[in-house]
Design an enzyme around this catalytic site. Structure first.
Site, PDB file in Angstrom:
ATOM      1  N   SER A  86      -9.864   1.486   2.650  1.00  0.00           N
ATOM      2  CA  SER A  86      -8.998   2.301   1.840  1.00  0.00           C
ATOM      3  C   SER A  86      -7.899   1.532   1.105  1.00  0.00           C
ATOM      4  O   SER A  86      -7.331   2.063   0.147  1.00  0.00           O
ATOM      5  CB  SER A  86      -8.329   3.363   2.722  1.00  0.00           C
ATOM      6  OG  SER A  86      -7.467   2.759   3.665  1.00  0.00           O
TER       7      SER A  86
ATOM      8  N   LYS B  79       0.849  -1.200   0.000  1.00  0.00           N
ATOM      9  CA  LYS B  79       0.000   0.000   0.000  1.00  0.00           C
ATOM     10  C   LYS B  79       0.887   1.253   0.000  1.00  0.00           C
ATOM     11  O   LYS B  79       1.928   1.278   0.685  1.00  0.00           O
ATOM     12  CB  LYS B  79      -0.885  -0.025   1.254  1.00  0.00           C
ATOM     13  CG  LYS B  79      -1.933   1.075   1.320  1.00  0.00           C
ATOM     14  CD  LYS B  79      -2.791   0.923   2.582  1.00  0.00           C
ATOM     15  CE  LYS B  79      -3.946   1.906   2.623  1.00  0.00           C
ATOM     16  NZ  LYS B  79      -4.822   1.711   3.786  1.00  0.00           N
TER      17      LYS B  79
ATOM     18  N   SER C 146     -10.020  -0.939   6.816  1.00  0.00           N
ATOM     19  CA  SER C 146      -9.407  -0.757   5.493  1.00  0.00           C
ATOM     20  C   SER C 146      -8.661  -1.947   4.930  1.00  0.00           C
ATOM     21  O   SER C 146      -8.224  -1.908   3.785  1.00  0.00           O
ATOM     22  CB  SER C 146      -8.459   0.435   5.520  1.00  0.00           C
ATOM     23  OG  SER C 146      -9.203   1.603   5.384  1.00  0.00           O
TER      24      SER C 146
HETATM   25  N1  GLN Z   1     -13.260   3.432   5.937  1.00  0.00           N
HETATM   26  C1  GLN Z   1     -12.788   3.870   7.198  1.00  0.00           C
HETATM   27  C2  GLN Z   1     -12.541   5.348   7.186  1.00  0.00           C
HETATM   28  O1  GLN Z   1     -12.798   5.945   6.210  1.00  0.00           O
HETATM   29  C3  GLN Z   1     -11.585   3.092   7.604  1.00  0.00           C
HETATM   30  C4  GLN Z   1     -10.336   3.624   7.060  1.00  0.00           C
HETATM   31  C5  GLN Z   1      -9.144   2.775   7.395  1.00  0.00           C
HETATM   32  O2  GLN Z   1      -9.262   1.724   8.012  1.00  0.00           O
HETATM   33  N2  GLN Z   1      -7.986   3.301   7.080  1.00  0.00           N
HETATM   34  O3  GLN Z   1     -12.094   5.914   8.124  1.00  0.00           O
END
Ligand code: GLN
Length: 473
Positions: free
Chosen positions: A150, A75, A174
């Site tokens: 994400s 990532k 994410s």
């Molecule tokens: N979708 C969640 C957010 O927008 C989780 C993001 C993540 O785990 N980095 O905060």
């Protein structure tokens, strides 16, 4: 030349142990990877320089290293020395990582070859990867749909069979949610099980790095490589090894708990598939109740932006990346941040700054911290009755592009089942359990089952996953 798609770690090992030349392999594999990725846009860029360097380095090392020659995608929020690291943000568009993250160092030492950096929501804020400043990543099962987020790029490149392994980060889901949307395993380890050194921080008390893979044995293999205490991350500790070789032997006495709160209003197709899979294991299961679950999303959306707003203060246009020209320092800060950050990032910085501001701290942040403690106690209590807690990873199937972009709250609701494991710090795995037909009767889409255990009890989760795998093959 071998067929590149869907190769597993053991396929790679066989290939190279069988004498296949590493240079020959990678010279054609990288071309194939580039072409194959055009269908999904999972990579932001391939890391050719690192590949060349790693090939030269591992040639002198024994082929018995656990990842010798195996390609791994990372990532873009995780640093790979001398390669770009943008977190999919314009503010870091030309930033070059000065060092390797601990996880990257460990993968390299295990013989792994970092082949590329994957797309993501800007600074890991989002659930669809649509918040990337650079690219739209497509779901490998339906190009009209998002891959989740994400860590959408990392999930998509594994789901599409381009690489056997990748790393993502999980602050509120994410890793697990995109894993569920791309039909792969995705593990959020116990908080502290894996070093965060070299991960761009989103919300430091919630962030964890974890792996994606299509096969359980590959997942446990890479988890064993990346986990463990690191002097560079004082929150890290060494938990038990993954017991890979013992997975078969582990007692089949696991007792499962299904929180009623998660199943009551769930799409019946998702619910039926989950129940069918649980029954296939023959394990005992009971209904449980997690009283605080309904509050977890509110709690997360207070703590996360508060921490993120503080963490993102470092992107000031002076120290890293994009720097706007202006006559005096405050204007440099303002202009660089205005130009460099996307809409969702700005929203969370404003929200977080407000939550932490004088007079509101007690009303919001402190209250959320108290609730966080209750959520942890809730899990702790439930986990004295059962060994594992099972629930859906996502309340819905992968959605279409732009379906939720105009309504941030609808997007935040995607995280309803995942944020609580981050708040409690406990480990949680997405297990791919099959495809179902969406109501529109378009392409079949993947469903994921989330399995949660107590602190440093990843092995219980892996045992369950193994039992499930054996029951369904
Ligand atoms: N979708 C969640 C957010 O927008 C989780 C993001 C993540 O785990 N980095 O905060």
């Amino acid at each position: 030349m071998p067929e590149f798609k869907n190769l597993t770690v053991s396929d790679f090992k066989k290939l190279f142990l069988g004498g296949y030349d590493l240079n020959d392999f990678y010279s054609t594999y990288l071309d194939w990877l580039k072409a194959a990725d055009e269908k999904i846009n999972g990579f932001l860029y391939l890391t050719e320089k690192t590949v060349a360097q790693s090939i030269a380095e591992i040639k002198t090392k024994p082929k018995t290293l656990p990842l010798w020659g195996v390609p791994v995608a990372i990532k873009d929020a995780i640093l790979v020395k001398s390669e770009r690291a943008t977190s999919a943000s314009k503010i870091l568009e030309n930033f070059i990582a000065p060092y390797d993250a601990t996880v990257v160092k460990k993968i390299k030492a295990a013989g792994g070859i970092i082949v590329g950096k994957t797309n993501m929501d800007e600074f890991a804020m989002g659930s669809s990867t649509e918040n990337s400043a650079f690219k739209k990543t497509k779901n490998p099962f339906d190009p009209e749909r998002i891959p989740g987020g994400s860590s959408g790029g990392s999930a998509a490149v594994v789901g599409a069979g381009l690489v056997p392994l990748s790393l993502g980060s999980d602050t509120g889901g994410s890793i697990r949610q995109p894993a569920s949307f791309c039909d792969v395993y995705g593990l959020k380890p116990t908080y502290g099980a894996v070093s965060r050194y070299g991960l761009m921080a989103m919300a430091s008390s919630l962030d964890q790095i974890g792996p994606f893979s299509r096969r359980l044995e590959d997942l446990t293999a890479i988890f064993d490589i990346i986990r463990g205490a690191d002097p560079k991350d004082s929150t890290s500790q060494t938990g038990p090894a993954s017991n890979q070789t013992n997975l078969n032997k582990i007692k089949k006495k696991l007792k499962l708990g299904l929180p009623i709160e998660c199943f009551d209003d769930l799409d019946p197709k998702i619910k039926n598939l989950i129940l069918e899979k649980i029954k296939s294991t023959g394990l005992e299961w009971v209904e449980i109740s997690l009283n605080e679950l309904a509050q977890s999303l509110a709690c997360y959306y207070l703590i996360m932006p508060a921490e993120a707003s503080a963490n993102l203060a470092r992107y000031d246009g002076i120290r890293y990346g994009l720097s706007a020209e202006a006559d005096e320092i405050w204007s440099v800060y303002k202009k660089s941040r205005r130009r460099g950050f996307g809409q969702e990032v700005v929203r969370r910085i404003i929200l977080g700054t407000f939550i932490l501001s004088h007079g509101y701290y007690d009303a919001y942040y402190l209250k959320a911290q108290k609730l966080r403690q209750k959520i942890f106690s809730d899990f702790k209590k439930a986990l004295t009755r059962v060994d594992l807690i099972l629930m859906p990873t996502s309340p819905s199937l992968p959605f279409k592009f732009e379906e939720k972009t105009s309504d941030p709250l609808a997007m935040y609701l995607s995280d309803i089942y995942t944020v609580s494991a981050n708040l409690a710090g406990i480990p949680s795995l997405n297990i791919p359990i099959g495809l179902i037909e969406p109501p529109e009767r378009t392409k079949k889409l993947p469903v994921g089952l989330q399995v949660i255990a107590g602190l440093f009890e990843e092995n219980k989760i892996f045992s369950f996953a193994k039992i499930l795998e054996d029951a369904n093959h």
